[in-house]
Scaffold this motif. Structure first.
Motif, PDB file in Angstrom:
ATOM      1  N   ASP A 154       0.523  -1.279  -0.394  1.00 14.16           N
ATOM      2  CA  ASP A 154      -0.375   0.030   0.240  1.00 14.16           C
ATOM      3  C   ASP A 154       0.992   1.247   0.040  1.00 14.16           C
ATOM      4  OD1 ASP A 154      -3.053  -1.090   0.128  1.00 14.16           O
ATOM      5  OD2 ASP A 154      -2.609  -1.463   2.261  1.00 14.16           O
ATOM      6  N   ASP A 155       1.928   1.132  -0.098  1.00 17.65           N
ATOM      7  CA  ASP A 155       3.773   2.225   0.009  1.00 17.65           C
ATOM      8  C   ASP A 155       2.539   3.300   0.985  1.00 17.65           C
ATOM      9  OD1 ASP A 155       5.280   4.309  -1.154  1.00 17.65           O
ATOM     10  OD2 ASP A 155       3.619   5.071  -2.532  1.00 17.65           O
TER      11      ASP A 155
ATOM     12  N   THR B  37      -2.024  -1.998   4.524  1.00 18.63           N
ATOM     13  CA  THR B  37      -3.144  -1.030   5.885  1.00 18.63           C
ATOM     14  C   THR B  37      -4.370  -1.120   6.456  1.00 18.63           C
ATOM     15  OG1 THR B  37      -2.035   0.788   3.975  1.00 18.63           O
ATOM     16  CG2 THR B  37      -4.180   1.370   5.923  1.00 18.63           C
ATOM     17  N   PRO B  38      -4.176  -1.471   7.618  1.00 17.63           N
ATOM     18  CA  PRO B  38      -5.259  -1.630   8.523  1.00 17.63           C
ATOM     19  C   PRO B  38      -6.671  -1.256   8.041  1.00 17.63           C
ATOM     20  CG  PRO B  38      -3.333  -0.876  10.129  1.00 17.63           C
ATOM     21  CD  PRO B  38      -2.794  -0.819   8.336  1.00 17.63           C
ATOM     22  N   HIS B  39      -7.073  -1.023   7.759  1.00 19.28           N
ATOM     23  CA  HIS B  39      -8.270  -0.366   6.838  1.00 19.28           C
ATOM     24  C   HIS B  39      -9.572  -1.215   8.356  1.00 19.28           C
ATOM     25  CE1 HIS B  39      -7.480   2.259   3.381  1.00 19.28           C
ATOM     26  NE2 HIS B  39      -7.424   1.034   3.072  1.00 19.28           N
TER      27      HIS B  39
ATOM     28  N   GLU C  37     -12.427  -5.632   4.622  1.00 17.64           N
ATOM     29  CA  GLU C  37     -12.622  -5.742   2.189  1.00 17.64           C
ATOM     30  C   GLU C  37     -12.227  -4.672   1.982  1.00 17.64           C
ATOM     31  OE1 GLU C  37     -13.963  -6.284  -0.390  1.00 17.64           O
ATOM     32  OE2 GLU C  37     -14.956  -7.933   1.556  1.00 17.64           O
ATOM     33  N   GLN C  38     -11.834  -3.568   2.161  1.00 19.78           N
ATOM     34  CA  GLN C  38     -11.281  -2.015   2.043  1.00 19.78           C
ATOM     35  C   GLN C  38      -9.459  -2.586   1.728  1.00 19.78           C
ATOM     36  OE1 GLN C  38     -11.817   1.487   1.034  1.00 19.78           O
ATOM     37  NE2 GLN C  38     -13.367   1.189   3.336  1.00 19.78           N
ATOM     38  N   ARG C  39      -9.301  -4.114   2.319  1.00 19.28           N
ATOM     39  CA  ARG C  39      -7.567  -4.816   1.536  1.00 19.28           C
ATOM     40  C   ARG C  39      -7.883  -6.033   0.633  1.00 19.28           C
ATOM     41  NH1 ARG C  39      -7.776  -7.044   7.995  1.00 19.28           N
ATOM     42  NH2 ARG C  39      -8.415  -5.219   9.460  1.00 19.28           N
ATOM     43  N   ARG C  40      -8.735  -6.032   0.234  1.00 20.24           N
ATOM     44  CA  ARG C  40      -8.947  -6.690  -0.952  1.00 20.24           C
ATOM     45  C   ARG C  40      -7.807  -6.105  -2.068  1.00 20.24           C
ATOM     46  NH1 ARG C  40     -12.736 -10.513  -2.542  1.00 20.24           N
ATOM     47  NH2 ARG C  40     -14.087 -10.232  -0.822  1.00 20.24           N
TER      48      ARG C  40
ATOM     49  N   SER D 207      -5.806 -12.622  11.508  1.00 19.44           N
ATOM     50  CA  SER D 207      -7.451 -13.540  11.800  1.00 19.44           C
ATOM     51  C   SER D 207      -8.833 -12.415  11.073  1.00 19.44           C
ATOM     52  CB  SER D 207      -7.207 -12.640  13.611  1.00 19.44           C
ATOM     53  OG  SER D 207      -6.568 -13.556  13.838  1.00 19.44           O
ATOM     54  N   ASP D 208      -8.352 -11.258  11.084  1.00 26.41           N
ATOM     55  CA  ASP D 208      -9.928 -10.589  10.478  1.00 26.41           C
ATOM     56  C   ASP D 208      -9.890 -10.197   9.337  1.00 26.41           C
ATOM     57  OD1 ASP D 208      -7.887  -8.365  10.104  1.00 26.41           O
ATOM     58  OD2 ASP D 208      -8.139  -7.165  10.535  1.00 26.41           O
ATOM     59  N   ASP D 209      -9.067 -11.043   8.065  1.00 26.01           N
ATOM     60  CA  ASP D 209      -9.062 -10.397   6.979  1.00 26.01           C
ATOM     61  C   ASP D 209      -8.837 -12.092   6.001  1.00 26.01           C
ATOM     62  OD1 ASP D 209      -6.409 -10.669   7.195  1.00 26.01           O
ATOM     63  OD2 ASP D 209      -6.696  -9.077   6.022  1.00 26.01           O
ATOM     64  N   PHE D 210      -8.562 -13.192   6.435  1.00 20.64           N
ATOM     65  CA  PHE D 210      -7.672 -14.502   6.114  1.00 20.64           C
ATOM     66  C   PHE D 210      -8.536 -15.092   4.982  1.00 20.64           C
ATOM     67  CE2 PHE D 210      -9.641 -16.600   9.910  1.00 20.64           C
ATOM     68  CZ  PHE D 210     -11.012 -17.152   9.470  1.00 20.64           C
ATOM     69  N   ALA D 211     -10.148 -14.324   4.880  1.00 25.59           N
ATOM     70  CA  ALA D 211     -11.169 -15.006   4.160  1.00 25.59           C
ATOM     71  C   ALA D 211     -10.695 -14.815   2.905  1.00 25.59           C
ATOM     72  CB  ALA D 211     -12.300 -15.268   4.789  1.00 25.59           C
TER      73      ALA D 211
END
Ligand SMILES: *Cc1c(COP(=O)(O)O)cnc(C)c1O
Length: 236
Positions: A132-133, A168-170, A174-177, A206-210
């Motif tokens: 994410d620079d 970036t930990p939004h 979903e914003q990390r996709r 943990s919160d975005d592995f799917a």
């Protein structure tokens, strides 16, 4: 940590992979701040790969779990935290994988120290990309991946396995996709160039592995969902 937690997480990984028509990723259990009993418990349930952020903490834990490993539960240690060059010798001795190679100086230092242990297999390394620079983040720029990969591939004591990212930990995962999608593109390009040995895209926590699995993660790094919330910040 109860038996069903690991089973549950593994089931969630399978389900996410199935839903997205992807392969089931490897689980890296992030054991930072957890004591050796927690590691041993998970090892006895069949978990082999453990991730640590700090060299000193991993050193103590590896020693404390030596009996578990000696009892036939071989453990594999992965460094997932930033590595200072002056710790490269210890890291090259202690770890089986380093996920955070992000500069040429580190490639040289890790290779030199691993080469001095000829009885050991090459050190598995991932290129950490600052996807994410972010000014505050470690990791190389996407444009630097090709040169770093070439430097790693030229070192017999290192084995280039792929790419690692921390988006970036939004607050909304979903914003990390889009960051996961960009990481997959970089990973695919490396795999085309270097072949099947490049097999690891380390992303998803943990919160975005799917979401990470849906976008092609082959290894997810999970701490909180396995061990519960960390009681104290990881100390170096
Ligand atoms: C702590 C950490 C993790 C695990 O995060 P959880 O949210 O606890 O699953 C994964 N990757 C890195 C690089 C970490 O520092």
């Amino acid at each position: 940590m109860h038996q069903h937690v690991l089973h549950d997480i593994l089931h969630q990984l399978q389900r996410a992979a199935h839903d997205a028509d992807r392969s089931v990723p490897r689980l890296l259990a992030v054991s930072k701040t957890q004591d050796e009993t927690a590691v041993a418990n998970l090892a006895l349930q069949g978990q082999t790969a453990f991730g640590e952020n700090y060299v000193q903490e991993a050193l103590a834990k590896r020693a404390a779990t030596a009996a578990t490993a000696a009892a036939g539960h071989a453990l594999e240690w992965h460094l997932i935290g930033h590595l200072q060059s002056n710790k490269a010798a210890e890291a090259a001795t202690l770890f089986d994988w380093v996920h955070t190679v992000d500069r040429a100086k580190l490639v040289t230092a890790l290779a030199r120290h691993r080469a001095s242990q000829p009885q050991r297999p090459p050190l598995n390394v991932l290129i950490q990309v600052n996807i994410d620079d972010e000014a505050s983040k470690h990791g190389c720029a996407p444009a630097e991946v090709a040169a770093l990969a070439a430097a790693i591939a030229a070192e017999p004591a290192l084995r280039l396995r792929g790419v690692m990212v921390i988006p970036t930990p939004h607050a909304d995962p979903e914003q990390r996709r889009p960051a996961f999608v960009r990481a997959k593109t970089l990973f695919d390009a490396l795999a085309v160039q270097y072949g099947a040995g490049v097999d690891t895209l380390s992303m998803g926590m943990s919160d975005d592995f799917a979401i990470a699995i849906a976008e092609g993660a082959t290894m997810v790094r999970i701490g909180t969902a396995l061990f519960g919330a960390r009681a104290r910040p990881a100390a170096g």
